[in-house]
Design a protein around this motif. Structure first.
Motif, PDB file in Angstrom:
ATOM      1  N   ALA A 128      63.014  27.055 -14.208  1.00  0.00           N
ATOM      2  CA  ALA A 128      62.303  27.847 -13.238  1.00  0.00           C
ATOM      3  C   ALA A 128      62.774  27.949 -12.090  1.00  0.00           C
ATOM      4  CB  ALA A 128      60.728  27.700 -13.429  1.00  0.00           C
ATOM      5  N   GLY A 129      63.153  29.038 -11.551  1.00  0.00           N
ATOM      6  CA  GLY A 129      63.935  29.073  -9.942  1.00  0.00           C
ATOM      7  C   GLY A 129      65.298  28.941 -10.015  1.00  0.00           C
TER       8      GLY A 129
ATOM      9  N   PRO B 218      58.843  30.847 -13.563  1.00  0.00           N
ATOM     10  CA  PRO B 218      58.004  30.125 -12.805  1.00  0.00           C
ATOM     11  C   PRO B 218      56.706  30.313 -12.919  1.00  0.00           C
ATOM     12  CG  PRO B 218      59.784  31.586 -11.548  1.00  0.00           C
ATOM     13  CD  PRO B 218      59.819  31.869 -12.775  1.00  0.00           C
TER      14      PRO B 218
END
Length: 319
Positions: free
Chosen positions: A22-23, A45
């Motif tokens: 995530a990210g 995310p």
């Protein structure tokens, strides 16, 4: 490469999944890993809106290769539209982990999606199998990002392989063809790797973060809840995060209760993220970060993992 459940299930050239980060990993990275012969994944995310998932899934699917999406169970409780977006996108694989994953396994399987659950203990792996997961990811404490830090990858992998009958992927500290060869020899159906891709241009990481990754040695990570507490994220406490060690972490590690009420520290971290100041802001990475030493493409990384084939052949020939 040896054929395994993973390669046969998804038509892969290399038994490798690019872990959902995530990210860090959106549709672009997922597409690049899949195009190179592995299975790329999108990391969702915790607060990502459904349209973002649909958009990134379209990017990943554009190349015509299978791809996957990683969801966090604790976040789905607050953002159920994420699941709806994933069901609409129909990726080949969905990972749902970290929290109460049980309610989400069957809806995904009914949609024809292969379901993976990441497990940090053998008990958790058994629960994932009993809940209906198609594949278990044995994720050791060496891994970057969030997960348990209770068992290292090698003992966990051995324990899980003894206890479950579904296919098992190994995660945590696997960054080269040597690592992939090792877990294949142990009986895993493939590897689940994230940190190895952190030096790639296809990630969402800012250049300053990538530079920090490339400069960090194998002892340069730390595990804890500092960054989650500072951001007031609802991660279950048993799932801390492994990130590059920095000044903010060192200052607050062991003082998490105090940090939870410190609004100035929260604002400091938010400002540092916006400014790209990684003495304060976080970069999640695993203990394999010391092997990430130069800029490469995702295709380069997958090709390096593919050298596992030569290593395994040499082992067979020597016998």
């Amino acid at each position: 490469m040896p054929r395994t459940w993973l390669t046969d299930r998804f038509g892969l050239d290399v038994p490798l999944v690019g872990a959902p980060m995530a990210g860090v990993g959106d549709g672009r990275l997922a597409a690049a890993v899949s195009a190179a012969g592995g299975l790329g994944m999108i990391g969702v995310p915790g607060s990502a809106p459904a349209p973002w998932i649909v958009e990134q899934a379209a990017v990943a699917a554009a190349g015509g290769r299978p791809y996957g999406i990683g969801l966090m169970a604790w976040a789905l409780e607050h953002h159920p539209a994420q699941l709806d977006a994933v069901l609409e996108a129909r990726p080949a694989l969905v990972s749902v982990s970290f929290g109460n994953f049980a309610p989400y396994v069957e809806p995904l399987r009914r949609a024809g999606i292969t379901v993976a659950v990441q497990a940090g203990t053998t008990r958790e792996a058994r629960e994932a199998e009993q809940t209906g997961a198609d594949v278990v990811v044995a994720r050791g404490g060496e891994g970057g990002g969030h997960g348990r830090d209770e068992v290292a990858t090698l003992p966990l992998l051995q324990g899980v392989l003894e206890e479950v009958t579904v296919p098992v992927l190994a995660a945590g500290g696997i960054a080269t063809g040597r690592g992939l060869a090792a877990v294949l020899a142990a009986g895993a159906a493939g590897a689940w790797a994230g940190t190895a891709f952190l030096g790639c241009a296809e990630t969402m990481l800012p250049e300053a973060a990538r530079a920090r990754v490339l400069a960090t040695g194998e002892t340069g990570t730390a595990y804890g809840r500092v960054f989650d507490v500072a951001q007031r994220l609802a991660w279950p406490p048993e799932f801390g995060g492994r990130a590059l060690r920095n000044a903010f972490f060192e200052r607050w590690h062991g003082r998490e209760e105090e940090l939870a009420g410190d609004e100035a520290a929260r604002a400091e971290l938010e400002a540092a993220r916006a400014a790209g100041d990684f003495d304060t802001a976080y970069v999640y990475a695993g203990q394999a970060v010391g092997m990430v030493t130069r800029h490469r493409t995702a295709a380069d990384v997958v090709a390096d993992f593919a050298t596992a084939d030569n290593l395994l052949r040499r082992l067979t020939d020597d016998q």
